[in-house]
Write an enzyme that holds these catalytic residues in place. Structure first.
Site, mmCIF file in Angstrom:
data_model
loop_
_atom_site.group_PDB
_atom_site.id
_atom_site.type_symbol
_atom_site.label_atom_id
_atom_site.label_comp_id
_atom_site.label_asym_id
_atom_site.label_seq_id
_atom_site.Cartn_x
_atom_site.Cartn_y
_atom_site.Cartn_z
ATOM 1 N N SER A 217 -7.974 11.949 31.778
ATOM 2 C CA SER A 217 -8.747 10.973 30.959
ATOM 3 C C SER A 217 -8.333 9.404 31.860
ATOM 4 C CB SER A 217 -8.296 10.750 29.691
ATOM 5 O OG SER A 217 -6.842 10.277 29.485
ATOM 6 N N ARG A 221 -11.850 7.783 32.922
ATOM 7 C CA ARG A 221 -12.397 6.759 32.326
ATOM 8 C C ARG A 221 -12.521 5.580 33.245
ATOM 9 N NH1 ARG A 221 -8.208 5.831 29.626
ATOM 10 N NH2 ARG A 221 -8.955 7.002 27.705
ATOM 11 N N ASN A 225 -16.586 4.536 34.399
ATOM 12 C CA ASN A 225 -17.263 3.042 33.848
ATOM 13 C C ASN A 225 -17.480 2.554 35.034
ATOM 14 O OD1 ASN A 225 -16.733 1.897 30.915
ATOM 15 N ND2 ASN A 225 -15.127 3.348 31.389
#
Lengths: 288, 156
Positions: A217, A221, A225
């Site tokens: 994660s 992440r 993004n």
């Protein structure tokens, strides 16, 4: 648009391909001419652009902070020292707030992550075609085909870079978990909670997923993004060159997205740093 | 997007960066920050002490001032006393001197008066004798009646 002949799809794909150097089974050692060729090079290939920009930015970070630390004085700080201290204070506050153990590694690690990731993310604020344009033209002058010269300037849009960081953090977590709690304590944490010793398989499944999800994660992440942000910049850039109205609206949108992206750039660096501190704190805690 | 050797190289560079930061960047800056914190704390403590000392100094100055005032009052009252004493002394001296002068003058006057009286008596005696001589001329012998005349003269 770099070249009129490019279709939108080719333009996007071109921008999402790394400059890959490796050994191709048919063409031998050299730069990949397409994303497919880069895939065919297998594991032993290098994303030269990712490496170059991440190293330059990392060295820039270290050079700045080291030059400050060499001249660091307890008296009235210079402008550069003041700036560095501002960042260091900010990082240190976060470490003190979230990390309860004693470990001299955590704060410098957090500082490195925050500044390095921030700098790498901030490359996204450069216009998407600026650096690739000059690179393509200078490579073309050296005899390369500009269509095969790829360049991604934002290292954090390369999962190699984000996974590299999250994996190192994951290994550090494992190392300190075992060091602080012992092998037995660490395995006990994995297998005896939350259902007690009779629910061992379920415990292992839950805790294993919990453990493995952390690095995944963390890196996805950041990658997601920045990749999405980059993609929007590319899409906005596609609007240029289709009449005055499109140009102006593309300019306005690019500006708006860039301003909003400043938030994402900083926020993602901050989240990465804070989660690293929190994960390492969890690794240091004997009771959880 | 391919996972390849870049991952390993990135991991190595990341570890190197963190190591460098931990060895050469973080400790000196933290030390400087710590030193500055101590310096500021010391400065604040010194300021506090200075304030305290100033207060003490003011109190001491007030005490000295009070003492000086009391001393001055004491000196003034002493001087006053001394002045009164001297004045009294002088008065007494003056009175005594006056007394003495008065007595001397009285004695002088007495003397003068006595002398004048003596002279007057003698003159009167002479005059009386002369007068008596002129009146009596013949029959009265100065030598015979001198004792009588002297007796009269003494009774004047």
């Amino acid at each position: 648009m770099t070249t009129e002949a490019l279709t939108a799809q080719a333009y996007i794909q071109h921008h999402l391909t790394n400059l890959t150097f490796g050994f191709h089974p048919e063409h031998g050692l050299g730069f990949a001419h397409s994303s497919i060729e880069a895939g065919e090079m297998g594991f032993w290939a290098i994303h030269v652009d990712t490496m170059f920009f991440s190293l330059v930015l990392g060295l820039l970070f270290l050079w700045f902070f080291q030059s400050v630390s060499k001249k660091a004085t307890a008296g009235v700080p210079s402008g550069a020292q003041n700036f560095a201290e501002w960042i260091i204070d900010f990082v240190n506050d976060n470490v003190r707030g979230s990390f309860s153990g004693r470990n001299p590694l955590v704060a410098p690690l957090a500082l490195t992550i925050f500044v390095w990731v921030f700098l790498m993310n901030a490359m996204d604020l450069l216009p998407v075609d600026l650096v690739p344009f000059f690179f393509q033209h200078s490579m073309a002058a050296l005899g390369a085909d500009p269509h095969h010269v790829f360049l991604k300037v934002v290292p954090t849009t390369d999962p190699n870079a984000t996974f590299a960081m999250s994996l190192m953090i994951f290994f550090t977590m494992l190392y300190y978990s075992v060091k602080i709690k012992g092998v037995g304590g660490f395995l006990g944490e994995l297998t005896l909670e939350p259902f007690g010793k009779w629910g061992m398989p379920a415990n292992l499944l839950l805790e294993g997923i919990n453990l493995l999800s952390k690095p995944v994660s963390l890196s996805l992440r950041l990658f997601g993004n920045l990749y999405a942000g980059e993609m929007i910049f590319i899409l906005i850039a596609l609007m240029y060159g289709h009449g005055l109205v499109m140009d102006v609206s593309a300019g306005v949108m690019q500006l708006a997205w860039a301003i909003f992206h400043i938030l994402i750039v900083t926020l993602q660096a901050f989240i990465f740093m804070v989660l690293t501190i929190v994960y390492l704190d969890m690794a240091h805690q004997t009771h959880h | 997007m391919h996972i390849n050797l870049t991952l390993i190289l990135q991991m190595i560079s990341f570890a190197a960066f963190v190591w460098f930061c931990m060895t050469y960047v973080w400790p000196p800056i933290m030390q400087a920050l710590e030193e500055r914190k101590n310096k500021i704390a010391e400065g604040l403590a010194a300021a506090e002490r200075g304030l305290h000392e100033q207060e003490l100094g003011r109190q001491r100055a007030l005490e000295v001032m009070h003492k000086a005032k009391a001393d001055a009052a004491e000196i003034i009252s002493q001087a006053q006393r001394r002045y009164n004493e001297l004045l009294d002394q002088a008065k007494q001296d003056a009175v005594a001197e006056g007394q003495r002068l008065k007595l001397a003058a009285q004695a002088e006057i007495e003397q003068q008066a006595n002398r004048a009286r003596e002279e007057l008596r003698e003159r009167f005696a002479t005059l009386t004798i002369a007068a008596a001589e002129k009146i009596l001329q013949q029959e009265i012998n100065a030598g015979v009646h001198k004792n009588l005349l002297d007796t009269f003269a003494k009774q004047i």
